[in-house]
Design an enzyme around this catalytic site. Structure first.
Site, short mmCIF file in Angstrom:
data_model
loop_
_atom_site.label_atom_id
_atom_site.label_comp_id
_atom_site.label_asym_id
_atom_site.label_seq_id
_atom_site.Cartn_x
_atom_site.Cartn_y
_atom_site.Cartn_z
N ASP A 11 0.87 -1.17 0.00
CA ASP A 11 0.00 0.00 0.00
C ASP A 11 0.91 1.23 0.00
O ASP A 11 2.12 1.11 0.24
CB ASP A 11 -0.88 -0.01 1.27
N SER A 12 0.31 2.38 -0.23
CA SER A 12 1.10 3.61 -0.16
C SER A 12 1.59 3.86 1.26
O SER A 12 2.57 4.57 1.47
CB SER A 12 0.24 4.79 -0.62
N GLY A 44 -2.95 8.97 -3.66
CA GLY A 44 -4.27 9.39 -4.13
C GLY A 44 -4.34 10.69 -4.90
O GLY A 44 -5.34 10.98 -5.56
N CYS A 74 -3.69 -1.09 -2.07
CA CYS A 74 -4.02 0.32 -2.29
C CYS A 74 -5.03 0.46 -3.43
O CYS A 74 -4.81 -0.07 -4.52
CB CYS A 74 -2.73 1.06 -2.62
N GLU A 153 -5.76 9.35 9.35
CA GLU A 153 -4.37 9.18 9.82
C GLU A 153 -4.11 9.96 11.11
O GLU A 153 -3.26 9.59 11.90
CB GLU A 153 -3.39 9.58 8.72
N CYS A 185 -11.32 3.13 -0.62
CA CYS A 185 -10.01 3.60 -0.15
C CYS A 185 -9.64 2.81 1.11
O CYS A 185 -10.52 2.49 1.92
CB CYS A 185 -10.09 5.09 0.17
N HIS A 187 -8.45 3.58 3.85
CA HIS A 187 -8.70 4.19 5.16
C HIS A 187 -10.17 4.18 5.58
O HIS A 187 -10.48 4.35 6.75
CB HIS A 187 -8.23 5.65 5.15
#
Ligand code: DGL
Length: 268
Positions: A11-12, A44, A74, A153, A185, A187
């Site tokens: 993932d990023s 993103g 991701c 985050e 996404c 998150h």
């Protein structure tokens, strides 16, 4: 033995741990290697060309570690680089778009699906084209929500400011009367409760982390790659920036402590 080789995923940054959790739960015998490209996030807002380069670099790094399958956790990388990776990497590659889109198509009753994701994910139209290919009659409403990633985050998953921003983002979904929403996404699973509270009751939320883990299980079975031996599992973490910072955020995403995180510099 091929089956005991680890599954590689990337993932990023830390967000892909939502999928890591899903895989760990559904496939408890599997060894996992996770790479978070923390030095170069966010993906993103970046162009597909740049993300393709980053993704290929990471995929080659993981492939060299002897993984049996590559999981692109991701959404932005899955949206832009999956086709390229499938051509260039010699092991099976799986992304998050198809599993989530397939589930959404199966779940919608009024043929109105919403997709929320990063700017690049929405602009890539990856979800839109997969859904349309499966059922052209489905109406799709999309929203790019760049402010949600930094809020998650920051750990602000139940703050008023997050709720206010989320309310704004979901207005088009309310207007379009969607009955299914893809959380597109890494998150957003952490905002599930907020989404559920703010959307009309009865809107189904598609959590890609669960759907992708399920597809991965099928892929392992089909390719006779499933690890069925009970042994000491190992989870390894690599990041391109500060490992301690990653370990700290990981505790918030996973609600548990992770093992050692290694810093790695990828060759250009
Ligand atoms: N992992 C990204 C995604 O799922 C979100 C974070 C970023 O923009 O890098 O699209």
């Amino acid at each position: 033995m091929k089956t005991i080789k680890p599954i590689g995923m990337f993932d990023s940054g830390v967000g892909g741990l939502t999928l890591f959790k899903g895989i760990k739960t559904l496939l408890p015998n599997e060894n996992l290697i996770y790479f978070g490209d923390t030095a170069r996030l966010p993906y993103g807002t970046k162009s597909p060309k740049v993300i393709k380069n980053f993704s290929l670099q990471i995929a080659r790094f993981l492939e060299n570690l002897g993984i049996k399958v590559l999981v692109v956790a991701c959404h932005t990388a899955s949206s832009t680089a999956l086709g390229d990776l499938k051509k260039k990497i010699k092991i099976p590659v799986i992304g998050v778009i198809e599993p989530a889109a397939q589930k959404a198509v199966a779940m919608t009753k009024n043929n109105k699906i919403g997709v929320i994701g990063t700017k690049t994910t929405i602009e890539s139209a990856s979800y839109q084209s997969f859904i349309k290919k499966t059922n052209p009659k489905i109406m799709i409403t999309t929203v790019a929500a760049p402010l949600l990633v930094p809020l998650v985050e920051e750990g602000w998953v139940d703050k008023n400011v997050t709720r206010t921003i989320l309310k704004e983002y979901i207005l088009p979904f309310k207007k379009a009367k969607i009955d299914t929403l893809i959380l597109g996404c890494t998150h957003y699973p952490l905002l599930k409760r907020l989404f559920q509270e703010e959307l009309e009751p009865g809107v189904t939320l598609i959590d890609t982390s669960f759907e992708t883990a399920f597809h991965l299980k099928q892929l392992l079975n089909e390719n006779s790659l499933r690890n069925t031996t009970i042994m000491h599992r190992h989870y390894k973490f690599y990041v391109s920036d500060d490992p301690d910072k990653f370990a700290l955020s990981a505790r918030f995403f996973l609600r548990e402590k992770i093992g050692t995180v290694k810093h790695i510099v990828l060759d250009e």
